[in-house]
Design a protein around this motif. Structure first.
Motif, short mmCIF file in Angstrom:
data_model
loop_
_atom_site.label_atom_id
_atom_site.label_comp_id
_atom_site.label_asym_id
_atom_site.label_seq_id
_atom_site.Cartn_x
_atom_site.Cartn_y
_atom_site.Cartn_z
N THR A 181 0.86 -1.19 0.00
CA THR A 181 0.00 0.00 0.00
C THR A 181 0.88 1.23 0.00
O THR A 181 1.98 1.23 0.56
CB THR A 181 -0.89 0.03 1.25
N GLY A 182 0.39 2.29 -0.61
CA GLY A 182 1.10 3.55 -0.61
C GLY A 182 0.73 4.38 0.61
O GLY A 182 -0.15 4.00 1.41
N PRO A 183 1.37 5.54 0.81
CA PRO A 183 1.05 6.40 1.96
C PRO A 183 -0.42 6.80 1.95
O PRO A 183 -0.93 7.30 0.94
CB PRO A 183 1.96 7.63 1.75
N GLY A 184 -1.09 6.56 3.06
CA GLY A 184 -2.50 6.94 3.20
C GLY A 184 -3.47 5.99 2.54
O GLY A 184 -4.68 6.17 2.63
N GLU A 185 -2.95 4.97 1.83
CA GLU A 185 -3.84 4.02 1.17
C GLU A 185 -4.31 2.95 2.16
O GLU A 185 -3.66 2.68 3.17
CB GLU A 185 -3.13 3.34 -0.01
N ARG A 186 -5.47 2.36 1.83
CA ARG A 186 -6.01 1.29 2.65
C ARG A 186 -6.10 0.03 1.81
O ARG A 186 -6.18 0.08 0.59
CB ARG A 186 -7.39 1.69 3.20
N LEU A 187 -6.07 -1.10 2.49
CA LEU A 187 -6.16 -2.38 1.79
C LEU A 187 -7.58 -2.61 1.33
O LEU A 187 -8.51 -2.58 2.14
CB LEU A 187 -5.73 -3.52 2.72
N ASP A 188 -7.72 -2.87 0.04
CA ASP A 188 -9.03 -3.25 -0.46
C ASP A 188 -8.96 -4.72 -0.92
O ASP A 188 -7.92 -5.38 -0.81
CB ASP A 188 -9.48 -2.34 -1.59
N ALA A 189 -10.06 -5.22 -1.42
CA ALA A 189 -10.14 -6.64 -1.80
C ALA A 189 -9.12 -7.00 -2.88
O ALA A 189 -8.52 -8.08 -2.87
CB ALA A 189 -11.55 -6.97 -2.26
N ALA A 190 -8.89 -6.08 -3.82
CA ALA A 190 -7.97 -6.37 -4.93
C ALA A 190 -6.54 -6.51 -4.42
O ALA A 190 -5.79 -7.41 -4.83
CB ALA A 190 -8.06 -5.26 -5.97
#
Length: 844
Positions: free
Chosen positions: A62-71
């Motif tokens: 994940t990148g900065p500020g990103e959240r884990l999604d299903a993909a």
């Protein structure tokens, strides 16, 4: 109110079922819903023993500020499985966190092979991907199992069975054992041809490399089924037809079918021959300015009226390309165009010469040569970096590199260079063994049993040098030979060789003396064209003969007036001589010929002592044979000249010629004619020694022993040594046909032949008699006033010898063998005949 409550309960139940169904579906894939997505810092790793938790977390990108999604979670799951480190990976949400539960693969403690006898453990270990101290993966094990099966099938064992066994050990370790049932060798039960009308199955089996399985298969390997070899055979058949006039030939298919009843493959080649063509008109058309096409006609290898030959067309393109480049047009493109005249069955060939695209060779890359030096490969090119790119010269280089026989495979490709007019040439090779160790043995009725041990290397130290050492030992001869060849002298296409040799031949039924020779030679091979070459040489050797006492115990007590005292013993004496018994001191008479006596010519050479022969020579060879070992068509001419007297003790000049012409009379029936001739003379006031004479034997006319015909000492009581002659000629006619009732791989042929030849001393009666050393028969007087004068006693009637016979030729696994029955038709009474002759040998 009740109705509303009932409706709400129904809606709530339906919503709950949908939510449960949706949640279950998501967990089955990535085990988390989008609304439950968390950051990578909230990942909990469980079940890992050897792999660090942070390493596992790193796959959730994940990148900065990103959240884990299903993909992203699905991508991480696939990446973890792809590492091969885990048997199982589960990702589940738990209280706002993501729990990654892993089951690590076991560690391979040992990888072993059982049941493999034909292929060693070392070879299998290098091929499989499962390695000790690596992770155990069932997918890799299955791939390794198939890899082992492929290796055995390439070796011709298609019944192989491989079963991997896993032995559990403590602490997450396992032993992996591949149990191999090799099965029997899967051979080629039958090779069949369909559609071949012009050439028999027998002839085409000579063309292909694959052979059939028979009782001799334990001595060969070409009968093992190999699909790659079948494809090579398919191309060999096509090229064979193209060389022999079939311009439209197609090898439609090459089908390999396994026959369980015969436990082997049946290979069927289907051929569409088409018509056989000859060359019609042969022209050169040029759009290149200032090119005189008439000047190029001498380079044509294709002649009007000759049988169409695709190889000749290809080589003509190469020759024309080189010639035009010499004239200052390196970019000229020469393209052959064949216009068929179907009615007349002619191919009218036009060599079209055009200005080609200007392209230069930027770089030549040589790859795959782990042992052979780069320059050994590069010198086979007629062009270098910076020269004009020409496809014909590239093809010639590829053929030359293949002919070196240093590599299993050679492939030359090109790719674009750094500019539009630049080309990079890539040469990819695969090395093969070039050393040779052999033990050979043989027997012939002339020389008895003989054995040889030799060791050689055709690519010494990867420099392209050829070196060989051999040692021979037999009943009647023994010797050694050391040789070294530099194929490119001073960077030129000149082969320079050095030989050192020694040989000793003991006395036999046709020689009373033992000869020993030791020396060496220097030689230079100069190719003039593809078919014509010349080999200048220098030879120097020391030669000496010896006689047993029994063959040299008659001496002449009389000195002939006018001859030096050193001539004593050159002349025959009365058969009975006097001697003193040392035990009694009494004189007695004995028969000095009772135990045999050497010829006066031999005794003269013995009296002369050892001599050193120093000779310059050259051999000119012209070869158009279609096959050097088993020719069916073509011409081979060899002319040799040797001039002794460049220093040394002997002066002579020798000229020999050997011409062999082969032609296929009928399919598989080959006729040949061989013409031989030779002339030897002394010079500088020196007569020709007996040891430098030519000898008449089965090499000229079959049906006679070695040195069995020609001038001979026939003095009664002597060994009747062959004296030889200074001039000879011989003609040999032979027809060979295969034994069609025998399997092809037996390699048996029947030969019928007729020979004729003559060996004379054109200065007669014998050249060793030029100094008055005339051979005389003892006990016969010519001059009544001189009782010691004896009549001449030699055989030299200048008769033409001839013979007819049959032979059996066998290209056996034990080496080439030949059996001949020859019946002399014209011969002298004193000739030594030999009706049956056998010779052969092998290497292994």
């Amino acid at each position: 109110m009740a109705l509303g409550l009932k409706a709400n309960r129904t809606f709530f139940a339906i919503a709950l079922m949908v939510a449960q169904t949706f949640t279950a579906g998501v967990v089955a894939t990535v085990s988390v819903t989008p609304v439950q997505a968390q950051s990578a810092s909230q990942i909990v790793v469980e079940g890992n023993r050897r792999v660090e938790a942070d390493t596992i977390r790193s796959y959730f990108k994940t990148g900065p500020g990103e959240r884990l999604d299903a993909a992203k979670i699905d991508e991480a799951l696939k990446s973890l499985y792809a590492t091969g480190l885990f048997q199982d990976v589960r990702i589940t949400p738990s209280g706002g966190r993501i729990v990654v539960t892993v089951v690590e693969n076991q560690v391979l403690n040992r990888v072993a092979f059982e049941g493999n006898r034909k292929i060693k453990d070392e070879q299998l270990s290098t091929e499989v991907q499962s390695k000790p101290r690596g992770t155990f993966s069932r997918a890799i094990v299955q791939a390794d199992t198939q890899r082992i099966v492929d290796i055995y099938q390439r070796a011709g064992r298609y019944d192989v069975r491989v079963e991997p066994k896993v032995i559990e050990l403590p602490n997450g370790r396992v032993d992996l054992v591949f149990e191999v049932d090799e099965g029997g060798k899967t051979g080629v039960a039958k090779i069949a041809f369909v559609g071949n009308k012009s050439f028999s199955d027998w002839r085409l089996k000579d063309v292909v490399k694959t052979g059939e399985t028979n009782w001799l298969s334990w001595l060969k390997s070409n009968d093992i089924f190999d699909p790659d070899r079948v494809e090579v055979d398919r191309d060999l058949i096509r090229r064979f037809y193209l060389r022999n006039g079939f311009a439209d030939v197609r090898v439609v298919s090459a089908i390999s079918e396994y026959d369980p009843s015969r436990k082997g493959f049946t290979i069927t080649f289907t051929i569409d021959e088409g018509d056989r063509y000859k060359f019609g008109s042969v022209e050169i058309q040029s759009s290149v300015r200032n090119i005189n096409v008439n000047q190029l006609r001498a380079r044509l290898r294709t002649k009007s009226g000759g049988v169409y030959n695709a190889d000749a067309v290809e080589k003509t393109v190469e020759d024309l390309t080189i010639e035009v480049a010499k004239l200052g047009y390196p970019f000229a493109n020469i393209r052959p165009r064949g216009d068929r005249d179907f009615n007349a069955r002619l191919v009218n060939v036009v060599y079209v010469m055009e200005e080609g695209q200007r392209a230069y060779i930027e770089r030549i890359n040589v790859r795959g040569n782990t042992r052979t030096r780069d320059y050994v490969i590069r010198r086979e090119f007629d062009i270098v970096e910076g020269d004009a790119y020409n496809r014909a010269l590239i093809d010639r280089a590829e053929r030359r590199i293949k002919n070196l026989n240093y590599f299993k495979s050679v492939r030359i490709t090109n790719e674009p260079g750094s500019a539009p007019d630049r080309v990079i040439v890539n040469v990819d090779v695969e090395e093969q063994a070039t050393g040779e160790f052999s033990i050979s043995g043989g027997y012939s009725t002339a020389d008895g049993f003989i054995g040889e041990v030799s060791v050689g290397e055709r690519n010494l130290l990867g420099r392209g040098h050829v070196a060989r050492a051999s040692l021979t030992y037999g009943q009647r001869s023994r010797g050694f030979e050391l040789s070294f060849v530099e194929p490119y002298l001073m960077g030129q296409r000149l082969a320079f060789g050095v030989d050192v040799f020694g040989k000793e031949t003991t006395s036999t039924s046709y020689y009373s003396y033992t000869s020993s020779t030791i020396g060496g030679n220097l030689k230079l091979g100069i190719p003039i064209t593809d078919n014509l070459s010349i080999q200048p040489r220098y030879t120097g050797y020391r030669q000496e003969i010896e006689l047993s006492q029994a063959y040299n115990n008659c001496w002449n007590p009389y000195v002939t007036p006018g001859l030096p005292s050193s001539a004593l013993g050159y002349y025959p004496t009365p058969q009975y001589q006097s001697a003193i018994d040392p035990s009694t001191g009494q004189a007695f008479t004995f028969n000095c010929y009772a135990d045999g006596e050497a010829s006066l010519a031999v005794r003269r050479e013995l009296a002369n002592g050892p001599v050193f022969v120093s000779a310059l020579g050259a051999t000119l060879s012209y070869n158009t044979l279609d096959n050097n070992k088993n020719p069916a068509n073509g011409l081979l001419v060899t002319v040799s000249e040797d001039f002794a007297g460049v220093g040394g003790d002997v002066n002579y000049s020798k000229t020999t010629i050997d011409t062999r012409l082969y032609n296929e009379i009928l399919p598989d029936v080959v006729g040949s004619i061989r013409l031989q001739g030779g002339l030897a003379t002394g010079w500088g006031g020196e007569s020709l020694r007996m040891l430098d004479h030519f000898q008449g034997g089965p090499n000229l006319v079959r049906g006679f022993q070695t040195a069995g015909w020609g001038p001979r000492d026939i003095t009664p009581g002597t060994n009747q040594d062959a004296l030889g002659g200074s001039m000879y000629w011989a003609v040999n006619l032979e027809v060979q046909t295969p034994l069609f009732f025998a399997p092809k791989d037996f390699g048996m042929k029947l030969a019928v032949f007729a020979d004729a030849g003559q060996l004379v001393d054109y200065k007669g009666p014998t050249t060793w008699a030029e100094r008055g050393l005339v051979m005389l028969c003892p006990g016969s007087t010519v001059n009544p006033t001189n009782p010691n004068a004896n009549v001449p006693c030699y055989g030299d009637d200048n008769m033409i010898r001839s013979s007819v016979g049959v032979g059996l030729i066998w290209a056996s696994p034990f080496g080439p063998l030949r059996f001949d029955l020859a019946y002399p038709i014209s011969y002298a009474d004193y000739d030594k005949k030999q009706i049956f002759r056998f010779g052969g040998g092998t290497k292994f």
